[in-house]
Design a protein around this motif. Structure first.
Motif, PDB file in Angstrom:
ATOM      1  N   ASN A  36       7.666 -30.602 -32.274  1.00  0.00           N
ATOM      2  CA  ASN A  36       6.567 -29.686 -31.947  1.00  0.00           C
ATOM      3  C   ASN A  36       6.775 -29.166 -30.527  1.00  0.00           C
ATOM      4  O   ASN A  36       6.438 -29.829 -29.556  1.00  0.00           O
ATOM      5  CB  ASN A  36       5.215 -30.405 -32.045  1.00  0.00           C
ATOM      6  CG  ASN A  36       4.917 -30.851 -33.453  1.00  0.00           C
ATOM      7  OD1 ASN A  36       5.249 -30.163 -34.410  1.00  0.00           O
ATOM      8  ND2 ASN A  36       4.306 -32.002 -33.589  1.00  0.00           N
ATOM      9  N   ARG A  38       6.179 -27.547 -27.237  1.00  0.00           N
ATOM     10  CA  ARG A  38       4.984 -27.156 -26.486  1.00  0.00           C
ATOM     11  C   ARG A  38       5.123 -25.781 -25.866  1.00  0.00           C
ATOM     12  O   ARG A  38       4.121 -25.123 -25.594  1.00  0.00           O
ATOM     13  CB  ARG A  38       4.622 -28.213 -25.455  1.00  0.00           C
ATOM     14  CG  ARG A  38       5.515 -28.310 -24.264  1.00  0.00           C
ATOM     15  CD  ARG A  38       4.945 -29.318 -23.269  1.00  0.00           C
ATOM     16  NE  ARG A  38       5.955 -29.682 -22.315  1.00  0.00           N
ATOM     17  CZ  ARG A  38       6.109 -30.876 -21.802  1.00  0.00           C
ATOM     18  NH1 ARG A  38       5.303 -31.846 -22.159  1.00  0.00           N
ATOM     19  NH2 ARG A  38       7.057 -31.111 -20.936  1.00  0.00           N
ATOM     20  N   TYR A  42       3.283 -25.595 -29.744  1.00  0.00           N
ATOM     21  CA  TYR A  42       3.473 -26.722 -30.651  1.00  0.00           C
ATOM     22  C   TYR A  42       3.897 -26.318 -32.066  1.00  0.00           C
ATOM     23  O   TYR A  42       3.650 -27.029 -33.025  1.00  0.00           O
ATOM     24  CB  TYR A  42       2.243 -27.631 -30.657  1.00  0.00           C
ATOM     25  CG  TYR A  42       2.007 -28.212 -29.283  1.00  0.00           C
ATOM     26  CD1 TYR A  42       2.726 -29.318 -28.859  1.00  0.00           C
ATOM     27  CD2 TYR A  42       1.118 -27.619 -28.399  1.00  0.00           C
ATOM     28  CE1 TYR A  42       2.548 -29.829 -27.579  1.00  0.00           C
ATOM     29  CE2 TYR A  42       0.931 -28.126 -27.114  1.00  0.00           C
ATOM     30  CZ  TYR A  42       1.658 -29.233 -26.714  1.00  0.00           C
ATOM     31  OH  TYR A  42       1.483 -29.739 -25.449  1.00  0.00           O
ATOM     32  N   THR A  73       8.102 -33.100 -27.762  1.00  0.00           N
ATOM     33  CA  THR A  73       7.529 -31.776 -27.467  1.00  0.00           C
ATOM     34  C   THR A  73       8.414 -30.887 -26.607  1.00  0.00           C
ATOM     35  O   THR A  73       8.012 -29.782 -26.263  1.00  0.00           O
ATOM     36  CB  THR A  73       6.162 -31.923 -26.766  1.00  0.00           C
ATOM     37  OG1 THR A  73       6.347 -32.629 -25.541  1.00  0.00           O
ATOM     38  CG2 THR A  73       5.157 -32.633 -27.670  1.00  0.00           C
TER      39      THR A  73
END
Length: 171
Positions: A36, A38, A42, A73
């Motif tokens: 995911n 950022r 995400y 992330t």
């Protein structure tokens, strides 16, 4: 675990059978980590690592493994994890059966054991216990089916970035 304190098997306290050192066939030569990102609010992104030499050894075939890691992330971390996983998962692993005495009855699946066996030659190789046959009391032996532990390769010491007001840690 501490490799110095795990149960250590050798010709002095055990027998080894069913020794197999697997080849490179069927092991991944490319790892893709889905994470995911950022920086993309995400949304899914991926980091990859590949081993071209391993692919050549597999007739140029790409054996890709995809791992989903939603806690990751950043691209840098995804790439680092992909490299680590490729290094670990692309190794041919040894397996065997260790037959020993009841002194090892407390060993459980998932535990780490060490093996030194000059006939193969193996010296201090770490294995994870996959299966245990506790036998019966009449012969007093137990059997451990083990697979080489590939994680110790990645227990390197590295510096983590220092956060403001927090001292750097070493792992």
């Amino acid at each position: 675990f501490d490799p110095l304190t795990v149960p250590h098997f050798s010709p002095a306290n055990a027998d080894v059978s069913r020794w197999v050192m697997r080849g490179h066939g069927g092991v991944p030569n490319k790892i893709r980590v889905i994470f995911n990102d950022r920086t993309l609010q995400y949304s899914d992104n991926s980091g990859t690592a590949d081993d071209g030499a391993n692919a050549v050894g597999q007739n140029g075939e790409v054996e890709e493994m995809v791992l989903r890691m939603p806690g990751v992330t950043t691209q840098a971390l995804a790439d680092a994890i992909a490299e680590r996983e490729l290094s670990a998962r692309s190794q041919p692993l040894a397996t065997c059966r260790i037959t020993t005495g009841r002194w090892a009855a407390d060993i459980a699946p998932g535990d780490v054991v060490k093996l030194t066996w000059p006939d193969y030659p193996v010296s201090g190789m770490l294995f994870r216990v996959a299966n245990i046959s506790r036998g019966d009391l009449s012969d007093g032996s137990i059997q451990l089916d083990v697979i080489q532990d590939f994680f110790p390769v990645h227990r390197d010491v590295f510096d983590l970035p220092e956060a403001p007001g927090v001292p750097a840690h070493r792992h």
